[in-house]
Design an enzyme around this catalytic site. Structure first.
Site, PDB file in Angstrom:
ATOM      1  N   THR A 127      -3.196   1.449   4.237  1.00  0.00           N
ATOM      2  CA  THR A 127      -2.068   0.525   4.372  1.00  0.00           C
ATOM      3  C   THR A 127      -0.869   1.172   5.054  1.00  0.00           C
ATOM      4  OG1 THR A 127      -0.379  -0.614   3.057  1.00  0.00           O
ATOM      5  CG2 THR A 127      -1.511   1.177   1.961  1.00  0.00           C
ATOM      6  N   ASP A 128      -0.038   0.345   5.676  1.00  0.00           N
ATOM      7  CA  ASP A 128       1.216   0.842   6.262  1.00  0.00           C
ATOM      8  C   ASP A 128       2.156   1.387   5.186  1.00  0.00           C
ATOM      9  OD1 ASP A 128       1.957  -1.600   5.105  1.00  0.00           O
ATOM     10  OD2 ASP A 128       2.806  -2.462   6.928  1.00  0.00           O
ATOM     11  N   GLU A 129       1.932   0.993   3.928  1.00  0.00           N
ATOM     12  CA  GLU A 129       2.874   1.402   2.870  1.00  0.00           C
ATOM     13  C   GLU A 129       2.873   2.904   2.633  1.00  0.00           C
ATOM     14  OE1 GLU A 129       3.328  -0.916  -0.586  1.00  0.00           O
ATOM     15  OE2 GLU A 129       2.768  -2.768   0.428  1.00  0.00           O
ATOM     16  N   TYR A 151       1.559   2.276  -6.184  1.00  0.00           N
ATOM     17  CA  TYR A 151       0.466   1.770  -5.339  1.00  0.00           C
ATOM     18  C   TYR A 151       0.384   2.579  -4.047  1.00  0.00           C
ATOM     19  CZ  TYR A 151      -1.653  -1.019  -1.621  1.00  0.00           C
ATOM     20  OH  TYR A 151      -2.402  -1.415  -0.534  1.00  0.00           O
ATOM     21  N   LYS A 155      -2.563   5.128  -2.679  1.00  0.00           N
ATOM     22  CA  LYS A 155      -3.277   4.941  -1.409  1.00  0.00           C
ATOM     23  C   LYS A 155      -3.107   6.186  -0.533  1.00  0.00           C
ATOM     24  CE  LYS A 155      -5.197   1.801  -0.061  1.00  0.00           C
ATOM     25  NZ  LYS A 155      -6.647   1.431  -0.205  1.00  0.00           N
ATOM     26  N   ASN A 181      -1.467  -8.298   5.365  1.00  0.00           N
ATOM     27  CA  ASN A 181      -2.429  -9.328   5.774  1.00  0.00           C
ATOM     28  C   ASN A 181      -2.086 -10.673   5.131  1.00  0.00           C
ATOM     29  OD1 ASN A 181      -5.649  -7.987   6.479  1.00  0.00           O
ATOM     30  ND2 ASN A 181      -3.787  -6.798   6.392  1.00  0.00           N
ATOM     31  N   ASN A 250      11.494 -11.953   5.172  1.00  0.00           N
ATOM     32  CA  ASN A 250      10.840 -12.735   4.109  1.00  0.00           C
ATOM     33  C   ASN A 250      11.406 -14.156   3.988  1.00  0.00           C
ATOM     34  OD1 ASN A 250       9.212 -10.581   3.472  1.00  0.00           O
ATOM     35  ND2 ASN A 250      10.425  -9.906   1.711  1.00  0.00           N
TER      36      ASN A 250
HETATM   37  P1  NAD Z   1      -7.679  -7.380  -3.422  1.00  0.00           P
HETATM   38  O1  NAD Z   1      -6.880  -6.958  -4.600  1.00  0.00           O
HETATM   39  O2  NAD Z   1      -7.722  -8.804  -3.021  1.00  0.00           O
HETATM   40  O3  NAD Z   1      -9.190  -6.900  -3.594  1.00  0.00           O
HETATM   41  C1  NAD Z   1      -9.545  -5.675  -4.151  1.00  0.00           C
HETATM   42  C2  NAD Z   1     -11.004  -5.758  -4.560  1.00  0.00           C
HETATM   43  O4  NAD Z   1     -11.396  -4.479  -5.090  1.00  0.00           O
HETATM   44  C3  NAD Z   1     -11.285  -6.787  -5.662  1.00  0.00           C
HETATM   45  O5  NAD Z   1     -12.439  -7.536  -5.338  1.00  0.00           O
HETATM   46  C4  NAD Z   1     -11.507  -5.942  -6.904  1.00  0.00           C
HETATM   47  O6  NAD Z   1     -12.392  -6.549  -7.838  1.00  0.00           O
HETATM   48  C5  NAD Z   1     -12.121  -4.684  -6.301  1.00  0.00           C
HETATM   49  N1  NAD Z   1     -11.935  -3.497  -7.147  1.00  0.00           N
HETATM   50  C6  NAD Z   1     -10.782  -3.074  -7.725  1.00  0.00           C
HETATM   51  N2  NAD Z   1     -11.023  -1.960  -8.443  1.00  0.00           N
HETATM   52  C7  NAD Z   1     -12.341  -1.669  -8.284  1.00  0.00           C
HETATM   53  C8  NAD Z   1     -13.167  -0.627  -8.761  1.00  0.00           C
HETATM   54  N3  NAD Z   1     -12.691   0.339  -9.545  1.00  0.00           N
HETATM   55  N4  NAD Z   1     -14.463  -0.628  -8.401  1.00  0.00           N
HETATM   56  C9  NAD Z   1     -14.970  -1.617  -7.611  1.00  0.00           C
HETATM   57  N5  NAD Z   1     -14.227  -2.631  -7.147  1.00  0.00           N
HETATM   58  C10 NAD Z   1     -12.917  -2.654  -7.464  1.00  0.00           C
HETATM   59  O7  NAD Z   1      -7.137  -6.472  -2.230  1.00  0.00           O
HETATM   60  P2  NAD Z   1      -7.016  -6.755  -0.672  1.00  0.00           P
HETATM   61  O8  NAD Z   1      -5.710  -7.346  -0.396  1.00  0.00           O
HETATM   62  O9  NAD Z   1      -8.245  -7.421  -0.205  1.00  0.00           O
HETATM   63  O10 NAD Z   1      -6.995  -5.258  -0.132  1.00  0.00           O
HETATM   64  C11 NAD Z   1      -8.193  -4.598   0.218  1.00  0.00           C
HETATM   65  C12 NAD Z   1      -7.849  -3.208   0.705  1.00  0.00           C
HETATM   66  O11 NAD Z   1      -6.971  -3.288   1.822  1.00  0.00           O
HETATM   67  C13 NAD Z   1      -7.147  -2.345  -0.332  1.00  0.00           C
HETATM   68  O12 NAD Z   1      -7.625  -1.032  -0.213  1.00  0.00           O
HETATM   69  C14 NAD Z   1      -5.679  -2.408   0.087  1.00  0.00           C
HETATM   70  O13 NAD Z   1      -5.000  -1.234  -0.284  1.00  0.00           O
HETATM   71  C15 NAD Z   1      -5.800  -2.524   1.586  1.00  0.00           C
HETATM   72  N6  NAD Z   1      -4.700  -3.221   2.262  1.00  0.00           N
HETATM   73  C16 NAD Z   1      -4.338  -4.487   1.895  1.00  0.00           C
HETATM   74  C17 NAD Z   1      -3.332  -5.131   2.605  1.00  0.00           C
HETATM   75  C18 NAD Z   1      -2.903  -6.533   2.272  1.00  0.00           C
HETATM   76  O14 NAD Z   1      -1.951  -7.031   2.861  1.00  0.00           O
HETATM   77  N7  NAD Z   1      -3.568  -7.238   1.368  1.00  0.00           N
HETATM   78  C19 NAD Z   1      -2.685  -4.491   3.664  1.00  0.00           C
HETATM   79  C20 NAD Z   1      -3.076  -3.204   3.993  1.00  0.00           C
HETATM   80  C21 NAD Z   1      -4.084  -2.586   3.299  1.00  0.00           C
HETATM   81  O1  TDX Z   2       7.276 -12.986  -5.530  1.00  0.00           O
HETATM   82  C1  TDX Z   2       7.494 -12.282  -4.533  1.00  0.00           C
HETATM   83  N1  TDX Z   2       8.724 -12.350  -3.943  1.00  0.00           N
HETATM   84  C2  TDX Z   2       9.068 -11.613  -2.849  1.00  0.00           C
HETATM   85  O2  TDX Z   2      10.193 -11.707  -2.356  1.00  0.00           O
HETATM   86  C3  TDX Z   2       6.510 -11.399  -3.966  1.00  0.00           C
HETATM   87  C4  TDX Z   2       5.143 -11.293  -4.575  1.00  0.00           C
HETATM   88  C5  TDX Z   2       6.878 -10.667  -2.860  1.00  0.00           C
HETATM   89  N2  TDX Z   2       8.109 -10.746  -2.328  1.00  0.00           N
HETATM   90  C6  TDX Z   2       8.435  -9.898  -1.161  1.00  0.00           C
HETATM   91  C7  TDX Z   2       8.159  -8.442  -1.367  1.00  0.00           C
HETATM   92  C8  TDX Z   2       7.806  -7.959   0.020  1.00  0.00           C
HETATM   93  O3  TDX Z   2       8.984  -7.641   0.728  1.00  0.00           O
HETATM   94  O4  TDX Z   2       7.569 -10.294  -0.095  1.00  0.00           O
HETATM   95  C9  TDX Z   2       7.133  -9.159   0.650  1.00  0.00           C
HETATM   96  C10 TDX Z   2       5.618  -9.099   0.599  1.00  0.00           C
HETATM   97  O5  TDX Z   2       5.257  -8.820  -0.741  1.00  0.00           O
HETATM   98  P1  TDX Z   2       3.726  -8.577  -1.178  1.00  0.00           P
HETATM   99  O6  TDX Z   2       2.895  -9.735  -0.790  1.00  0.00           O
HETATM  100  O7  TDX Z   2       3.730  -8.152  -2.611  1.00  0.00           O
HETATM  101  O8  TDX Z   2       3.312  -7.392  -0.205  1.00  0.00           O
HETATM  102  P2  TDX Z   2       3.849  -5.889  -0.037  1.00  0.00           P
HETATM  103  O9  TDX Z   2       4.556  -5.395  -1.204  1.00  0.00           O
HETATM  104  O10 TDX Z   2       4.574  -5.837   1.294  1.00  0.00           O
HETATM  105  O11 TDX Z   2       2.436  -5.132   0.083  1.00  0.00           O
HETATM  106  C11 TDX Z   2       1.366  -5.733   0.823  1.00  0.00           C
HETATM  107  O12 TDX Z   2       1.195  -5.148   2.072  1.00  0.00           O
HETATM  108  C12 TDX Z   2       0.618  -3.883   2.132  1.00  0.00           C
HETATM  109  C13 TDX Z   2       0.050  -5.718   0.053  1.00  0.00           C
HETATM  110  O13 TDX Z   2       0.231  -6.276  -1.224  1.00  0.00           O
HETATM  111  C14 TDX Z   2      -0.538  -4.367  -0.047  1.00  0.00           C
HETATM  112  O14 TDX Z   2      -1.831  -4.393  -0.642  1.00  0.00           O
HETATM  113  C15 TDX Z   2      -0.651  -3.809   1.331  1.00  0.00           C
HETATM  114  O15 TDX Z   2      -1.063  -2.482   1.259  1.00  0.00           O
END
Ligand code: NAD
Ligand code: TDX
Length: 344
Positions: A127-129, A151, A155, A181, A250
């Site tokens: 992740t970018d985080e 978190y 990562k 995403n 946001n």
């Molecule tokens: P998500 O929370 O929707 O899905 C995570 C999945 O992992 C779930 O299906 C959960 O059951 C499974 N899981 C959790 N712990 C586990 C374990 N111990 N063993 C097996 N399975 C397990 O997450 P997402 O948003 O789909 O993110 C997927 C990946 O992408 C993560 O690694 C996250 O850090 C990374 N990522 C997400 C975003 C985003 O915006 N969502 C952005 C950048 C990177």
């Molecule tokens: O209730 C909310 N109110 C609000 O203002 C929530 C849930 C979020 N926010 C803000 C926080 C952030 O600035 O919106 C922005 C996006 O929040 P999230 O969806 O929680 O994402 P973020 O914290 O940016 O992290 C996400 O991007 C990187 C994903 O959850 C991570 O899994 C990924 O690695």
């Protein structure tokens, strides 16, 4: 037949990626390993469940015996793609331990098994985080890691370990670091699906702090295409940023959602900020773009498609927004919403 192990494949990005891989590559076989935590959901994979090139194993990536057995089975993978993670920043502030366990220890278990059983490729989804917040300019892959939340720190730990396995043992590791995403099947704790589903129900949209934080939004299907490209053209030991250069404030995103749904601006509530809230994320994705990747649609098109998907698929999220979700919602938002201010 090339065989893939996709851990975390029942989550948001993982399930979109499994669907993409099966559709784009008729000779690929996918095993999903997923613990089905609160975020894992087999409804995300309903349309592939009968595909003969797909199988599902319920299990934990921290379970070394299970991961070893998968590598020793006749369906042992050539490629491992690790999406499995605890993924929500707000939950990492409530329970950091589960993040360390899955995102660091679990990554270690997968790496160790991949080393022992010799895979062609280990793709770590990051992740970018991990870079932290940036007020001007954009992060390159070579920039130092500076994570803010438990978190992001977990990562970053997984990334460092994966790169160490490349350096120390020659494991062919590649890392993608994507920005935020959005799209179908995202658990409605995250910003966009939470705001869309709350708005559909006429519930308040809890905007943290001043709402002027910036995220670089990436449509999930474009991330899947980027991951596919990196699997086929990425170089071992390399990191690839994945960002669409679609930075939005946001508050602007919240207003866009309300506009598409025809709901009033008054639903937005300014609530107490997230502790340690990163102000801005921004990625330089030139390295990925030089491989030929570009987003497939504009941010506005992808947002409209996404909002429409949640409107049309209420069967999917109404089941989720009960039980565990409501408990978490009360814990994270109860106090905040009692003190929340309507948009001025
Ligand atoms: P998500 O929370 O929707 O899905 C995570 C999945 O992992 C779930 O299906 C959960 O059951 C499974 N899981 C959790 N712990 C586990 C374990 N111990 N063993 C097996 N399975 C397990 O997450 P997402 O948003 O789909 O993110 C997927 C990946 O992408 C993560 O690694 C996250 O850090 C990374 N990522 C997400 C975003 C985003 O915006 N969502 C952005 C950048 C990177
Ligand atoms: O209730 C909310 N109110 C609000 O203002 C929530 C849930 C979020 N926010 C803000 C926080 C952030 O600035 O919106 C922005 C996006 O929040 P999230 O969806 O929680 O994402 P973020 O914290 O940016 O992290 C996400 O991007 C990187 C994903 O959850 C991570 O899994 C990924 O690695």
């Amino acid at each position: 037949m090339r065989r893939f192990l996709v851990s975390g494949g029942a989550g948001f990005i993982g399930s979109n990626f499994v669907r993409h891989l099966l559709n784009a590559h008729p000779d690929y076989h996918v095993t999903v390993l997923d613990k089905l935590t609160y975020a894992g959901n087999l409804d995300n994979l309903l349309d592939v469940q009968d595909n003969p090139r797909y199988r599902f194993i319920k299990g934990d990536i921290c379970d070394a015996a299970l991961v070893g057995a998968i590598h020793e089975s006749p369906d042992r993978p050539h490629v491992v793609v690790n999406f499995a993670a605890e993924s929500h920043v707000d939950r990492s502030l409530l329970d950091p331990g589960s993040f360390l366990r899955t995102d660091v220890q679990g990554t270690y278990v997968l790496l160790e098994a991949a080393r022992k059983h010799v895979v062609e490729l280990f793709l770590q989804i990051s992740t970018d985080e991990v870079y932290g917040s940036i007020l001007e300019g954009s992060f390159k892959e070579t920039d130092p890691l500076n994570p803010s939340s438990p978190y992001a720190a977990s990562k970053a730990g997984g990334d460092m370990l994966a790169l160490a396995y490349h350096t120390s043992f020659g494991l062919p590791v590649v890392i993608t670091r994507s920005s935020n995403n959005f799209g179908p099947y995202q658990y409605p704790e995250k910003f966009i699906p939470l705001f869309v589903t709350n708005a559909i129900d006429g519930e308040p949209l809890p905007l943290y702090g001043d709402g002027l934080q910036v995220r670089d939004w990436l449509y999930v299907l474009d991330n899947c295409r980027a991951i596919d490209l990196v699997i086929h053209q990425g170089a071992p030991g390399e990191v690839y940023n994945v960002g669409a250069s679609s930075e939005r404030v946001n508050l602007e995103v919240a207003e866009g959602i309300l506009r598409v749904l025809g709901k009033p601006r008054e639903l937005v509530r300014h609530v107490t900020d997230r502790p340690g809230h990163d102000r801005r994320y921004s990625l330089d994705s030139a390295k990925l773009r030089s491989l030929g990747w570009a987003p497939s649609r504009s941010h506005e098109e992808a947002m409209e498609e996404t909002v429409r998907w949640y409107f049309d698929n209420q069967w999917w999220w109404r089941k989720i927004k009960s039980g565990e979700f409501l408990e978490y919602y009360r814990q994270n938002y109860g106090e905040r919403l009692r003190g929340g201010q309507p948009l001025g």
